[in-house]
Design an enzyme around this catalytic site. Structure first.
Site, short mmCIF file in Angstrom:
data_model
loop_
_atom_site.label_atom_id
_atom_site.label_comp_id
_atom_site.label_asym_id
_atom_site.label_seq_id
_atom_site.Cartn_x
_atom_site.Cartn_y
_atom_site.Cartn_z
CG ASP A 65 -31.85 -100.20 -52.06
OD1 ASP A 65 -32.01 -101.42 -51.92
OD2 ASP A 65 -32.65 -99.48 -52.67
CB THR A 98 -35.28 -104.62 -50.04
OG1 THR A 98 -34.72 -103.35 -49.75
CG2 THR A 98 -36.06 -104.53 -51.31
CB THR A 99 -33.43 -103.39 -45.16
OG1 THR A 99 -32.83 -102.68 -46.24
CG2 THR A 99 -32.40 -103.65 -44.10
CG ASP A 375 -36.12 -98.16 -53.18
OD1 ASP A 375 -36.26 -98.97 -54.12
OD2 ASP A 375 -35.23 -98.27 -52.32
#
Length: 530
Positions: A65, A98-99, A375
């Site tokens: 994550d 987020t990545t 998530d």
């Protein structure tokens, strides 16, 4: 700084302060942002790698994550810190992407370097980037299409896509089902027709080591690690309980306690829950009246019980009314799991608050399942609030990239090149997906570009993150919520713009023994035991 009158130089800044200006500051910022994005580049897509990080207390974090990784690493460079803040913002805002946002911001800054070397002013680059962002958002709106949030199969597919890249993907539909149940349970319709979904406050995750992963479930109500105050004298199981919630201390002089317990008993509650303490004498009077009691319950848990059972938290016994008693719960019970007792207030008629019980072999696995579940709930919430979808697998990025390249031909002057660069930067997502599953990157991307050049009908084609081939995302059922995609592109471009506009870095440290003061090099290091 020398004085114009020939006197001694005027010292404005602290002699120990480090300062970088102009192109050096910008180059270091770009290098720092690139270093952060390279750390988590391999964690994108279903064939992603895991990172093992030792935190400061010696614990191990094992995850792919993006946000969880960046939370744990220790950086000294201010630009790198700002990049990490991006990931946190994206996680709080949408719970996913987020990545992507870090990889995209790193790539945009990397592609800005040639323009800076050609002495194009940062303001010109920034202006072109903002124009390109507007163009990208318009294209995304044309690709998006509505989804029926009441269709459970469709919703499951969407949530499955978001965790398809995560550790829990191998568990099939378990986590998507938990996330959907929790979000639908917590959802409340506002008067203006919008949905109010507060998963942070009203969907609590309880992790209990042991048992099988298949034992994970969503409880329509509240569960907490508590036992009744006097186990031998108070009931541990009550069906259709009348619940009274208090925020007061049941510990005073004897006469006051007797009167208070008598007033409580007048309302015939089966269960009294207080956020403060409850003395032995109060327990005696309550158990004599056949009332079970829980004490020192967390404020957050009390709020959840209030919402689930339809009760109102009361601060003074004199103010209690019949309407404050909660009658919405179907069952109150205390059960022993492992060595500990847990209280369940479940089977509520209209819960609007829930508890997700996670079971698993070890603490590390449970922590990773929780990260993935949070998530997944974020994605489900986004789709319910903004029911629009986009194809996943880098299809949107490729379509936007093509549209920006076409639009760039209409722009005159130097701005055309930075405008085009945003389109090129967006290709980093399909490129990284292909890279992470071991495909031939150049060949695959060329095929994808050629497919998108066929016209609007091919807009849904992207990279199959498992096989590394190009595929129609509609057929694969790989979807991204509109809110997540828009937010990640906006955040990436705006943060790149912000870092490009920095032309001076001053680390106002009066004393620093180490030579690696903030603002030198990339300053990115993984946190070790210190």
């Amino acid at each position: 700084m020398a004085s114009p009158y020939g006197a001694a130089p005027i010292v404005v800044m602290n002699q120990n302060a480090k300062r970088e200006t102009g192109s050096i500051a910008r180059e270091n910022n770009i290098a720092a942002a690139k270093a952060v994005s390279d750390i988590i580049r391999t964690t994108l897509g279903p064939r992603s790698m895991l990172k093992m990080i030792l935190d400061a207390s010696g614990g191990i974090v094992l995850t792919n994550d993006g946000n969880a990784i960046l939370r744990e690493i220790d950086v000294t460079h201010p630009a790198a810190k700002s990049m990490i803040e991006l990931s946190r913002t994206q996680d709080e805002e949408t719970g996913d992407g987020t990545t992507s946002v870090i990889i995209l911001a790193g790539e945009i800054l990397h592609l800005s370097q040639p323009f800076l070397e050609k002495n194009i002013h940062p303001t010109v680059i920034v202006r072109a980037y903002m124009k390109a962002l507007d163009a990208a958002l318009k294209v995304i709106d044309t690709i998006s299409f509505p989804v029926d949030t009441t269709n459970r199969d469709e919703m499951l597919k969407i949530v499955k896509t978001s965790i398809g890249t995560k550790f829990t993907a191998r568990m099939g539909e378990l986590i998507p089902n938990l996330a959907l149940d929790a979000v639908m349970c917590v959802a409340r319709k506002n008067t203006d027709g919008t949905n109010d979904i507060d998963i942070k406050k009203y969907a609590k995750v309880e992790k209990i080591a042991g048992g099988s992963i298949d034992d994970c479930k969503v409880l329509k109500g509240v569960m907490m690690n508590k036992d009744v105050v006097a186990p031998g004298r108070m009931k541990r199981r009550i069906e259709n309980p009348r619940i009274m919630l208090l925020d007061l201390l049941l510990k005073m002089e004897e006469e006051w306690i007797k009167e208070t317990c008598a007033k409580i008993a007048e309302f015939k509650p089966d269960l009294v829950i207080t956020e403060k303490g409850c003395s032995d004498l109060a327990c005696h009077y309550l158990s004599k009246a056949g009332i079970s009691a829980l004490r020192r319950v967390r404020k957050t848990d009390n709020n959840r019980i209030a919402r689930a059972a339809g009760a109102t938290i009361v601060n003074r016994v004199e103010e209690i009314r019949e309407s404050d008693i909660g009658t919405g719960a179907g069952l109150f019970s205390v059960e022993k799991i492992g060595d500990e007792y847990f209280t369940f207030i479940v089977d509520c008629k209209e819960p609007k608050a829930c508890t997700i019980v996670l079971r698993g072999a070890s603490k590390d696995i449970l922590n990773e399942i929780e990260r993935n579940l949070v998530d997944a709930m974020g994605v489900a919430r986004n789709v319910v609030q903004d029911p629009r979808l986009l194809p996943g697998g880098g299809a949107v990025e490729m379509a936007v990239s093509r549209a920006i390249a076409e639009e760039a031909t209409k722009i005159e002057g130097v701005e055309q090149w930075p405008f085009r660069a945003i389109g090129a930067a967006l290709e980093v997502i399909p490129r990284t997906l292909a890279q992470n599953c071991g495909a031939n990157v150049i060949r695959t991307l060329t095929k994808l570009r050629a497919k998108h050049a066929e016209g609007d009908a091919a807009r849904t084609y992207g990279i199959d993150g498992v096989k590394g081939t190009i595929a129609d995302m509609k057929e694969l059922g790989v979807w991204d919520p509109h809110a997540v995609k828009v937010q990640s592109i906006k955040t990436a471009v705006e943060s790149a713009v912000m870092l490009l506009r920095i032309d001076d870095i001053v680390s106002g440290l009066s004393q620093k023994k180490d030579a690696d003061a903030a603002g030198t090099g990339t300053g990115v290091a993984v946190d070790d035991d210190e």
